[in-house]
Design an enzyme around this catalytic site. Sequence first.
Site, PDB file in Angstrom:
ATOM      1  N   LYS A 153       0.846  -1.199   0.000  1.00 45.87           N
ATOM      2  CA  LYS A 153       0.000   0.000   0.000  1.00 45.87           C
ATOM      3  C   LYS A 153       0.880   1.248   0.000  1.00 45.87           C
ATOM      4  O   LYS A 153       1.883   1.298   0.726  1.00 45.87           O
ATOM      5  CB  LYS A 153      -0.910  -0.030   1.234  1.00 45.87           C
ATOM      6  N   SER A 172      -9.755   1.605   2.781  1.00 42.37           N
ATOM      7  CA  SER A 172      -8.919   2.408   1.909  1.00 42.37           C
ATOM      8  C   SER A 172      -7.828   1.606   1.191  1.00 42.37           C
ATOM      9  O   SER A 172      -7.276   2.077   0.201  1.00 42.37           O
ATOM     10  CB  SER A 172      -8.245   3.520   2.728  1.00 42.37           C
ATOM     11  N   SER A 181      -9.911  -0.599   7.077  1.00 41.45           N
ATOM     12  CA  SER A 181      -9.329  -0.524   5.732  1.00 41.45           C
ATOM     13  C   SER A 181      -8.582  -1.764   5.253  1.00 41.45           C
ATOM     14  O   SER A 181      -8.204  -1.816   4.088  1.00 41.45           O
ATOM     15  CB  SER A 181      -8.392   0.671   5.632  1.00 41.45           C
TER      16      SER A 181
HETATM   17  N1  GLN Z   1     -13.161   3.932   5.969  1.00 41.97           N
HETATM   18  C1  GLN Z   1     -12.648   4.449   7.193  1.00 41.97           C
HETATM   19  C2  GLN Z   1     -12.284   5.899   7.003  1.00 41.97           C
HETATM   20  O1  GLN Z   1     -12.619   6.427   6.022  1.00 41.97           O
HETATM   21  C3  GLN Z   1     -11.481   3.650   7.655  1.00 41.97           C
HETATM   22  C4  GLN Z   1     -10.244   3.959   6.902  1.00 41.97           C
HETATM   23  C5  GLN Z   1      -9.067   3.168   7.366  1.00 41.97           C
HETATM   24  O2  GLN Z   1      -9.189   2.163   8.071  1.00 41.97           O
HETATM   25  N2  GLN Z   1      -7.904   3.671   7.007  1.00 41.97           N
HETATM   26  O3  GLN Z   1     -11.667   6.520   7.812  1.00 41.97           O
END
Ligand code: GLN
Length: 485
Positions: free
Chosen positions: A79, A154, A178
Amino acid sequence: MSLTEQTATELLALQAAGKASSAEITGAFLKNIAERDGTIQAFMRVDADGAKAQAAAVDAKRKSGAKLGALAGVPIAIKDVLCTKGLTTTCSSKILENFVPPYDATVIARLKAADAVIVGKTNMDEFAMGSSTENSAYKTTRNPWDTERIPGGSSGGSAAAVAACLAPVSLGTDTGGSIRQPASLCGIVGIKPTYGRVSRYGMIAFASSLDQIGPFTHDVTDNALLMEIISGHDPHDATSIDRPVPAYTKTLNQKVEGLRIGVPKEFFGQGLDSEVEAAIRAALKEYEKQGAKLVDVSLPHSNYAVAVYYIVATAEASSNLARFDGMHYGHRTKQKADLIGTYAKSRGEGFGKEVQRRIMLGTYALSSGYKDAYYLKALKVRRLIKNDFDSAFEKCDVIMGPTAPTAAFKKGEKSDDPLSMYLSDIYTISCNLAGIAGISIPCGFTKSNLPIGLQLLSPPFDEERMLRIARMYEAATDWHTKRPK
Ligand code: GLN
């Protein structure tokens, strides 16, 4: 099965048996990337030359008879939030468009020490803020099961890369879901380790009290393998915990006898898709068949998890992202302005809409006069959420439920409605707030052939048992062997 449909464990065995070289394996994955990534868009950057050189080095090392690392010759995608020395690391943000880290994140250093082959950096929601990868400043990754749909986020690029067989394994990060949510939407395995289990050094911070790094894999065995490599104490991360790392792969196939599974009623309420619910209930039945007992548990404060998360995470983000001002770090505007103007213009040009929204929310929640009402209050509720888990785990060994309320949604379906997007993490967020461990494993498909994920949550530092419990289900099912067409 072609080379690219194999797991990391299988690829290691093929090499050990002299049936495939790392050069062949790496070449096969690079070929898939060349053919498919134009559609999937999982990668921000592919390092074909670096990967080939590393593969050749591993093959030479093998020939020389030297001892090989635990992931020798196996390609891995990373990532783009994890610093890779000499390889751009953008967080899929314009503000870090040209950032080339001068050092490796600890997890990257550990992968290199394990002789892994880094094939490239994957697309993500900008600064890991989102659930679909639509917030990337560069591209939207597609779900390999249906390219009209998003892969989750994400870490959507890392999840799609594994699901589409562009890499056998990858790394993501999980601040509120995420890793687990995209794993669920892409039909693969993704773990959010206990807070402190894996070093965050070299991960570009989003919300430091919630962030954890973890692997995406096709199956639980590979996940255990990756966890052995990346876990453990690191003096560079003050929140990493100094406890021994269990040999996860060694015990993996030992069933947990007398297993008690907590089923929280809060995870089966309004908003849960009926096909997802049916798959989860069927998975629970399979565990019962294997002798497990289902126990009703309650997480009464989980209704507040999303609200608490969007105070705590945005507050921490507003502070972490202050460093990107065009002076210390990040894109600097070309427009003429004074110092404050330069900050404002650089940040205005460099950050996307969602990141700006979060910085504003977080700054507000921390501002004098509102800090007590929002931030400090949220911390108190966070404690109550943690307490709920502590009491639940007195009655059970593991908690199970859906990872996400629905299967993969269509591109554009939620991108104009932040609130509905935020709700895709309704089952994953409380795990980060409580600092415990969670994993998503494939447990079925909808009628339209979209993957569904089962979430397991375990007490802190209980990954060894959680992985064994996950493996019990996997060993009795074949969802993890499915690959998209
Ligand atoms: N979808 C969540 C957010 O928008 C979690 C994102 C994540 O775990 N980095 O913050």
